[in-house]
Scaffold this motif. Structure first.
Motif, PDB file in Angstrom:
ATOM      1  N   MET A 157       0.848  -1.168   0.000  1.00  0.00           N
ATOM      2  CA  MET A 157       0.000   0.000   0.000  1.00  0.00           C
ATOM      3  C   MET A 157       0.897   1.236   0.000  1.00  0.00           C
ATOM      4  O   MET A 157       1.904   1.293   0.662  1.00  0.00           O
ATOM      5  N   THR A 158       0.477   2.237  -0.742  1.00  0.00           N
ATOM      6  CA  THR A 158       1.274   3.464  -0.803  1.00  0.00           C
ATOM      7  C   THR A 158       1.040   4.297   0.449  1.00  0.00           C
ATOM      8  O   THR A 158       0.044   4.121   1.155  1.00  0.00           O
ATOM      9  N   GLU A 159       1.969   5.217   0.715  1.00  0.00           N
ATOM     10  CA  GLU A 159       1.805   6.100   1.869  1.00  0.00           C
ATOM     11  C   GLU A 159       0.563   6.964   1.713  1.00  0.00           C
ATOM     12  O   GLU A 159      -0.142   7.222   2.674  1.00  0.00           O
ATOM     13  N   PHE A 160       0.284   7.390   0.464  1.00  0.00           N
ATOM     14  CA  PHE A 160      -0.882   8.234   0.234  1.00  0.00           C
ATOM     15  C   PHE A 160      -2.162   7.493   0.609  1.00  0.00           C
ATOM     16  O   PHE A 160      -3.030   8.025   1.282  1.00  0.00           O
ATOM     17  N   ALA A 161      -2.286   6.240   0.196  1.00  0.00           N
ATOM     18  CA  ALA A 161      -3.486   5.459   0.508  1.00  0.00           C
ATOM     19  C   ALA A 161      -3.618   5.252   2.010  1.00  0.00           C
ATOM     20  O   ALA A 161      -4.719   5.322   2.555  1.00  0.00           O
TER      21      ALA A 161
ATOM     22  N   GLU B 155      -2.468   7.250   4.374  1.00  0.00           N
ATOM     23  CA  GLU B 155      -2.813   8.531   4.987  1.00  0.00           C
ATOM     24  C   GLU B 155      -4.272   8.884   4.764  1.00  0.00           C
ATOM     25  O   GLU B 155      -4.868   9.608   5.550  1.00  0.00           O
ATOM     26  N   ALA B 156      -4.873   8.378   3.701  1.00  0.00           N
ATOM     27  CA  ALA B 156      -6.264   8.688   3.379  1.00  0.00           C
ATOM     28  C   ALA B 156      -7.244   7.904   4.250  1.00  0.00           C
ATOM     29  O   ALA B 156      -8.419   8.236   4.299  1.00  0.00           O
ATOM     30  N   ARG B 157      -6.766   6.884   4.949  1.00  0.00           N
ATOM     31  CA  ARG B 157      -7.649   6.101   5.814  1.00  0.00           C
ATOM     32  C   ARG B 157      -8.156   6.956   6.968  1.00  0.00           C
ATOM     33  O   ARG B 157      -7.459   7.827   7.465  1.00  0.00           O
ATOM     34  N   THR B 158      -9.338   6.626   7.416  1.00  0.00           N
ATOM     35  CA  THR B 158      -9.894   7.336   8.565  1.00  0.00           C
ATOM     36  C   THR B 158      -9.234   6.851   9.843  1.00  0.00           C
ATOM     37  O   THR B 158      -8.620   5.783   9.881  1.00  0.00           O
ATOM     38  N   ARG B 159      -9.408   7.619  10.902  1.00  0.00           N
ATOM     39  CA  ARG B 159      -8.886   7.215  12.210  1.00  0.00           C
ATOM     40  C   ARG B 159      -9.520   5.890  12.640  1.00  0.00           C
ATOM     41  O   ARG B 159      -8.855   5.017  13.178  1.00  0.00           O
ATOM     42  N   THR B 160     -10.809   5.741  12.380  1.00  0.00           N
ATOM     43  CA  THR B 160     -11.500   4.498  12.724  1.00  0.00           C
ATOM     44  C   THR B 160     -10.874   3.316  11.994  1.00  0.00           C
ATOM     45  O   THR B 160     -10.640   2.263  12.592  1.00  0.00           O
ATOM     46  N   ALA B 161     -10.591   3.486  10.718  1.00  0.00           N
ATOM     47  CA  ALA B 161      -9.968   2.406   9.946  1.00  0.00           C
ATOM     48  C   ALA B 161      -8.601   2.052  10.508  1.00  0.00           C
ATOM     49  O   ALA B 161      -8.245   0.871  10.591  1.00  0.00           O
ATOM     50  N   HIS B 162      -7.822   3.040  10.916  1.00  0.00           N
ATOM     51  CA  HIS B 162      -6.513   2.773  11.522  1.00  0.00           C
ATOM     52  C   HIS B 162      -6.655   1.989  12.824  1.00  0.00           C
ATOM     53  O   HIS B 162      -5.925   1.029  13.067  1.00  0.00           O
TER      54      HIS B 162
END
Length: 78
Positions: free
Chosen positions: A1-5, A7-14
């Motif tokens: 996965m790229t860094e951009f993808a 970073e685009a994740r939500t806090r919930t997803a993290h």
């Protein structure tokens, strides 16, 4: 996965990804937690600093030289 993808994740997803669980009850608790707690501010050069709000007892974040409550918006000088 790229860094951009990532970073685009939500806090919930993290948080769900870090928990690494398929238990729906645990996942639901994580989603409720993420929805009911404030997102931390961007990390500054000195890290993230928190304290308790004297008015509502929620979390205050240090942003530059000002404490800002994530819940009621109360502000205090550092």
């Amino acid at each position: 996965m790229t860094e951009f993808a990532d970073e685009a994740r939500t806090r919930t997803a993290h948080l769900l990804r870090m928990a690494r669980t398929d238990d729906e009850r645990v996942r639901a608790r994580i989603v409720r937690y993420a929805a009911s707690t404030p997102d931390p501010p961007l990390m500054g050069p000195h890290g993230i600093h928190t304290t308790g709000c004297p008015l509502c007892r929620h979390t205050m974040w240090l942003q530059r030289d000002l404490w800002v409550c994530s819940s009621c918006g109360h502000m205090e000088d550092q």
